[in-house]
Design a protein around this motif. Sequence first.
Motif, PDB file in Angstrom:
ATOM      1  N   ALA A 174       0.834  -1.205   0.000  1.00 28.78           N
ATOM      2  CA  ALA A 174       0.000   0.000   0.000  1.00 28.78           C
ATOM      3  C   ALA A 174       0.867   1.253   0.000  1.00 28.78           C
ATOM      4  N   GLU A 175       1.966   1.219   0.752  1.00 25.48           N
ATOM      5  CA  GLU A 175       2.877   2.363   0.756  1.00 25.48           C
ATOM      6  C   GLU A 175       3.467   2.576  -0.634  1.00 25.48           C
ATOM      7  N   GLY A 176       3.822   1.483  -1.299  1.00 27.20           N
ATOM      8  CA  GLY A 176       4.372   1.593  -2.648  1.00 27.20           C
ATOM      9  C   GLY A 176       3.360   2.049  -3.674  1.00 27.20           C
ATOM     10  N   LEU A 177       2.090   1.750  -3.439  1.00 30.44           N
ATOM     11  CA  LEU A 177       1.040   2.127  -4.390  1.00 30.44           C
ATOM     12  C   LEU A 177       0.690   3.606  -4.321  1.00 30.44           C
ATOM     13  N   ALA A 178       1.108   4.272  -3.262  1.00 32.90           N
ATOM     14  CA  ALA A 178       0.719   5.672  -3.085  1.00 32.90           C
ATOM     15  C   ALA A 178       1.103   6.528  -4.282  1.00 32.90           C
ATOM     16  N   GLY A 179       2.179   6.171  -4.968  1.00 36.20           N
ATOM     17  CA  GLY A 179       2.593   6.952  -6.126  1.00 36.20           C
ATOM     18  C   GLY A 179       2.315   6.276  -7.456  1.00 36.20           C
ATOM     19  N   PHE A 180       1.433   5.253  -7.459  1.00 31.62           N
ATOM     20  CA  PHE A 180       1.159   4.530  -8.710  1.00 31.62           C
ATOM     21  C   PHE A 180       0.586   5.478  -9.751  1.00 31.62           C
ATOM     22  N   PRO A 181       1.214   5.574 -10.936  1.00 34.04           N
ATOM     23  CA  PRO A 181       0.854   6.627 -11.884  1.00 34.04           C
ATOM     24  C   PRO A 181      -0.245   6.271 -12.878  1.00 34.04           C
ATOM     25  N   ASN A 182      -0.687   5.015 -12.899  1.00 28.97           N
ATOM     26  CA  ASN A 182      -1.568   4.561 -13.972  1.00 28.97           C
ATOM     27  C   ASN A 182      -3.017   4.441 -13.507  1.00 28.97           C
ATOM     28  N   PRO A 183      -3.961   4.354 -14.443  1.00 32.49           N
ATOM     29  CA  PRO A 183      -5.384   4.297 -14.072  1.00 32.49           C
ATOM     30  C   PRO A 183      -5.735   3.057 -13.258  1.00 32.49           C
ATOM     31  N   VAL A 184      -6.626   3.234 -12.292  1.00 32.67           N
ATOM     32  CA  VAL A 184      -7.060   2.147 -11.410  1.00 32.67           C
ATOM     33  C   VAL A 184      -8.577   2.208 -11.230  1.00 32.67           C
ATOM     34  N   LEU A 185      -9.189   1.036 -11.177  1.00 30.51           N
ATOM     35  CA  LEU A 185     -10.593   0.890 -10.818  1.00 30.51           C
ATOM     36  C   LEU A 185     -10.669  -0.053  -9.626  1.00 30.51           C
ATOM     37  N   VAL A 186     -11.478   0.290  -8.647  1.00 27.87           N
ATOM     38  CA  VAL A 186     -11.702  -0.575  -7.487  1.00 27.87           C
ATOM     39  C   VAL A 186     -13.158  -1.035  -7.509  1.00 27.87           C
ATOM     40  N   VAL A 187     -13.363  -2.349  -7.410  1.00 29.39           N
ATOM     41  CA  VAL A 187     -14.709  -2.934  -7.386  1.00 29.39           C
ATOM     42  C   VAL A 187     -14.826  -3.773  -6.124  1.00 29.39           C
ATOM     43  N   TRP A 188     -15.932  -3.618  -5.384  1.00 29.85           N
ATOM     44  CA  TRP A 188     -16.076  -4.335  -4.116  1.00 29.85           C
ATOM     45  C   TRP A 188     -17.516  -4.780  -3.922  1.00 29.85           C
ATOM     46  N   GLY A 189     -17.687  -5.916  -3.256  1.00 28.49           N
ATOM     47  CA  GLY A 189     -19.026  -6.385  -2.910  1.00 28.49           C
ATOM     48  C   GLY A 189     -19.468  -5.820  -1.573  1.00 28.49           C
ATOM     49  N   ARG A 190     -20.673  -5.296  -1.514  1.00 35.36           N
ATOM     50  CA  ARG A 190     -21.163  -4.716  -0.259  1.00 35.36           C
ATOM     51  C   ARG A 190     -21.402  -5.767   0.822  1.00 35.36           C
ATOM     52  N   GLN A 191     -21.546  -7.033   0.432  1.00 34.17           N
ATOM     53  CA  GLN A 191     -21.759  -8.103   1.410  1.00 34.17           C
ATOM     54  C   GLN A 191     -20.491  -8.928   1.641  1.00 34.17           C
ATOM     55  N   ASP A 192     -19.355  -8.369   1.304  1.00 32.92           N
ATOM     56  CA  ASP A 192     -18.093  -9.091   1.466  1.00 32.92           C
ATOM     57  C   ASP A 192     -17.789  -9.301   2.944  1.00 32.92           C
ATOM     58  N   ARG A 193     -17.619 -10.567   3.354  1.00 31.03           N
ATOM     59  CA  ARG A 193     -17.346 -10.904   4.749  1.00 31.03           C
ATOM     60  C   ARG A 193     -15.876 -11.234   4.988  1.00 31.03           C
ATOM     61  N   MET A 194     -15.072 -11.253   3.940  1.00 30.02           N
ATOM     62  CA  MET A 194     -13.640 -11.517   4.093  1.00 30.02           C
ATOM     63  C   MET A 194     -12.788 -10.280   3.879  1.00 30.02           C
ATOM     64  N   MET A 195     -13.154  -9.488   2.885  1.00 28.83           N
ATOM     65  CA  MET A 195     -12.398  -8.295   2.528  1.00 28.83           C
ATOM     66  C   MET A 195     -13.255  -7.070   2.886  1.00 28.83           C
ATOM     67  N   PRO A 196     -12.925  -6.349   3.947  1.00 24.88           N
ATOM     68  CA  PRO A 196     -13.789  -5.254   4.405  1.00 24.88           C
ATOM     69  C   PRO A 196     -14.057  -4.216   3.321  1.00 24.88           C
ATOM     70  N   LEU A 197     -15.311  -3.830   3.197  1.00 23.09           N
ATOM     71  CA  LEU A 197     -15.677  -2.800   2.223  1.00 23.09           C
ATOM     72  C   LEU A 197     -14.888  -1.520   2.463  1.00 23.09           C
ATOM     73  N   GLU A 198     -14.591  -1.227   3.715  1.00 23.80           N
ATOM     74  CA  GLU A 198     -13.808  -0.033   4.027  1.00 23.80           C
ATOM     75  C   GLU A 198     -12.440  -0.068   3.355  1.00 23.80           C
ATOM     76  N   HIS A 199     -11.900  -1.264   3.154  1.00 25.60           N
ATOM     77  CA  HIS A 199     -10.604  -1.352   2.474  1.00 25.60           C
ATOM     78  C   HIS A 199     -10.722  -0.968   1.006  1.00 25.60           C
ATOM     79  N   GLY A 200     -11.833  -1.323   0.381  1.00 20.89           N
ATOM     80  CA  GLY A 200     -12.052  -0.886  -0.997  1.00 20.89           C
ATOM     81  C   GLY A 200     -12.108   0.624  -1.086  1.00 20.89           C
TER      82      GLY A 200
END
Length: 275
Positions: A210-236
């Motif tokens: 995550a620290e290394g990604l702070a300066g990532f220069p290229n386009p990014v899309l984040v997709v998350w499930g609202r009912q995700d019980r393993m990966m917290p939605l807050e992390h998305g």
Amino acid sequence: MPQIDLSLGTVSYEDTGSGPAVVLLHGLVQNATVWRDVAADLAADHRVIVPTLPYGSHAIPLRPDVDLTPRTTARLIGEFADALGLPDDTVFVENDAGRLQQLAAERPERVGRMVIAGCEAFDNYPPKAGGTMMAAAAKIPGGIRFLALALTPRPLRRIPGTGFAVMTAKGVPHDLTDGWLRPLRTDSAVRADLVRYLRATDRGEMLEAAEGLAGFPNPVLVVWGRQDRMMPLEHGRRLAELLGAELVELDDCGTLIPVDQPRALAEAVRKFAAA
């Protein structure tokens, strides 16, 4: 399926369709089939490449003398793209695992565009529920084999809050999980690969990514499930803010977005690729 020899061993992959390249990356104890509906959708107007990574459901064991860790697996993804000669603007999509984030932090020039879809991130590593259970089993001789055998009866895979059941809102089709578990039940070398990978997991490496990604220069899309019980939605939401990325949240959707919402994920990737 075609195969390619890389530094860690042989990787099988699917390569369908034509047009702009999209690489789809799966998580642990899965293979390329988790993407079957998304791949079929995107192949109408894209070249879709889906490797089966050495996460326990691969048919060809890696060489036993190689350094197999999450970090070297992230590098393997970059090596795979290099070997296929994929262009700089290739769209990489990862679900469940976090190796793409590690690759993007280390080799941002290799990851032209990135879709993070319900993945390990920050301090959720190994992820709660299934991830921590597998990590614990890997420390016990025979633990991974025991887990694979315990999940052989199909009804046990649907017990709420455990195994594959915790990863989806709708349930993983049994024909998929049959194929995912078969190598772990029948091939000791495949089990050894997964054990090596899990034992090499470092709880701090996703925070480092995550620290290394702070300066990532290229386009990014984040997709998350609202009912995700393993990966917290807050992390998305945190990832989207960190990367200045668009965030798409999907209803009736857990961690395995390609299973719960394949059409919505394919459309989000298609829109992102076109932009």
